[in-house]
Design a protein around this motif. Structure first.
Motif, PDB file in Angstrom:
ATOM      1  N   VAL A 259     -16.008  10.123 -22.676  1.00 33.56           N
ATOM      2  CA  VAL A 259     -17.463  10.117 -22.757  1.00 33.56           C
ATOM      3  C   VAL A 259     -18.009  10.583 -21.409  1.00 33.56           C
ATOM      4  O   VAL A 259     -17.808   9.918 -20.387  1.00 33.56           O
ATOM      5  N   PHE A 260     -18.675  11.731 -21.413  1.00 30.44           N
ATOM      6  CA  PHE A 260     -19.280  12.262 -20.192  1.00 30.44           C
ATOM      7  C   PHE A 260     -20.705  11.751 -20.041  1.00 30.44           C
ATOM      8  O   PHE A 260     -21.396  11.484 -21.030  1.00 30.44           O
ATOM      9  N   PHE A 261     -21.166  11.636 -18.793  1.00 33.60           N
ATOM     10  CA  PHE A 261     -22.547  11.255 -18.527  1.00 33.60           C
ATOM     11  C   PHE A 261     -23.071  12.045 -17.329  1.00 33.60           C
ATOM     12  O   PHE A 261     -22.307  12.547 -16.520  1.00 33.60           O
TER      13      PHE A 261
ATOM     14  N   GLY B  72     -19.624  17.076 -14.370  1.00 37.09           N
ATOM     15  CA  GLY B  72     -20.152  15.734 -14.502  1.00 37.09           C
ATOM     16  C   GLY B  72     -19.045  14.708 -14.412  1.00 37.09           C
ATOM     17  O   GLY B  72     -17.985  14.971 -13.841  1.00 37.09           O
ATOM     18  N   TRP B  73     -19.291  13.551 -15.007  1.00 35.01           N
ATOM     19  CA  TRP B  73     -18.366  12.431 -14.885  1.00 35.01           C
ATOM     20  C   TRP B  73     -17.976  11.932 -16.264  1.00 35.01           C
ATOM     21  O   TRP B  73     -18.795  11.853 -17.173  1.00 35.01           O
ATOM     22  N   GLN B  74     -16.722  11.569 -16.391  1.00 34.75           N
ATOM     23  CA  GLN B  74     -16.167  11.178 -17.677  1.00 34.75           C
ATOM     24  C   GLN B  74     -15.603   9.764 -17.615  1.00 34.75           C
ATOM     25  O   GLN B  74     -14.871   9.422 -16.681  1.00 34.75           O
ATOM     26  N   VAL B  75     -15.962   8.969 -18.606  1.00 34.14           N
ATOM     27  CA  VAL B  75     -15.282   7.700 -18.820  1.00 34.14           C
ATOM     28  C   VAL B  75     -14.153   7.989 -19.802  1.00 34.14           C
ATOM     29  O   VAL B  75     -14.382   8.430 -20.926  1.00 34.14           O
TER      30      VAL B  75
ATOM     31  N   GLY C 191     -11.490   4.328 -17.199  1.00 37.31           N
ATOM     32  CA  GLY C 191     -11.571   4.849 -15.841  1.00 37.31           C
ATOM     33  C   GLY C 191     -12.599   5.976 -15.749  1.00 37.31           C
ATOM     34  O   GLY C 191     -13.091   6.478 -16.763  1.00 37.31           O
ATOM     35  N   ILE C 192     -12.916   6.389 -14.519  1.00 40.61           N
ATOM     36  CA  ILE C 192     -13.939   7.412 -14.292  1.00 40.61           C
ATOM     37  C   ILE C 192     -13.319   8.619 -13.601  1.00 40.61           C
ATOM     38  O   ILE C 192     -12.677   8.495 -12.552  1.00 40.61           O
TER      39      ILE C 192
END
Length: 199
Positions: free
Chosen positions: A88-90, A101-104, A115-116
């Motif tokens: 899941v990206f945010f 971006g950043w991914q869970v 994790g991120i």
């Protein structure tokens, strides 16, 4: 009179707070309205669930929200039907299928779900402790919660906190939420009950 005015003020404050923290369903259970598909991998709705599945190109694929979100709490359920990587990206943006971006992480057992990871950047920023990897239920429905407030990101898997990260680069980020299907083929993940509360 003062007491009545005080009670009215409290009621208005409470109402404003509730409105500001309204929870919305990002997935309606019927179609992909409100989302955009990136790449050639498969995204479809089946039995009220959102399904991502590897396509013939076996490449990365993303399904992004048409709306950007800054501070929020996101909860969703996922079930991995095939052993593969997702997430899941945010606060993300995309060109073609190159996402920034950043991914869970959503991954098989002992591969750091919750994790991120920073895509096309610094890589892993925070991994769950080894003893917390056990909270993933392979082949079953799992509940993931992601809370993003300014420069702080906290994740929970099935009610257990996985990571708590403070990062200035994340704090400056802007963009959408996206679900990912990793390259390589043979991946199938189901999603449902995707709810977001703006904070």
């Amino acid at each position: 009179m003062k007491k009545i005015l005080f009670l009215i003020a409290i009621a208005l404050f409470t109402l404003t707070t509730v409105q500001a923290q309204r929870t919305i369903a990002l997935f309606n259970g019927y179609n992909l309205n409100g989302w955009t598909v990136h790449g050639t991998e498969k995204w479809y709705v089946e039995k009220g669930q959102l399904v991502c599945e590897s396509g013939p190109d076996k490449q990365y694929g993303y399904l992004s929200t048409d709306t950007s979100f800054k501070n929020f709490e996101l909860t969703l359920k996922f079930k991995q039907e095939a052993n593969g990587n997702s997430g899941v990206f945010f606060r993300s943006s995309i060109e073609g299928v190159k996402i920034s971006g950043w991914q869970v992480e959503v991954a098989p057992l002992n591969q750091h779900t919750g994790g991120i990871y920073e895509s096309y950047g610094r890589g892993w920023l925070a991994k769950p402790k080894p003893e917390d990897e056990k909270w993933l239920k392979p082949g079953k429905w799992n509940t993931l919660k992601i809370r993003v407030v300014d420069d702080r990101v906290t994740t929970w898997l099935n009610g257990h906190q996985m990571v708590d990260l403070t990062d200035s680069k994340i704090g400056a980020g802007r963009g959408f939420i996206a679900l990912q299907i990793h390259d390589g083929g043979g991946i199938k993940v189901r999603w449902k009950d995707i709810f977001l509360t703006e904070l």
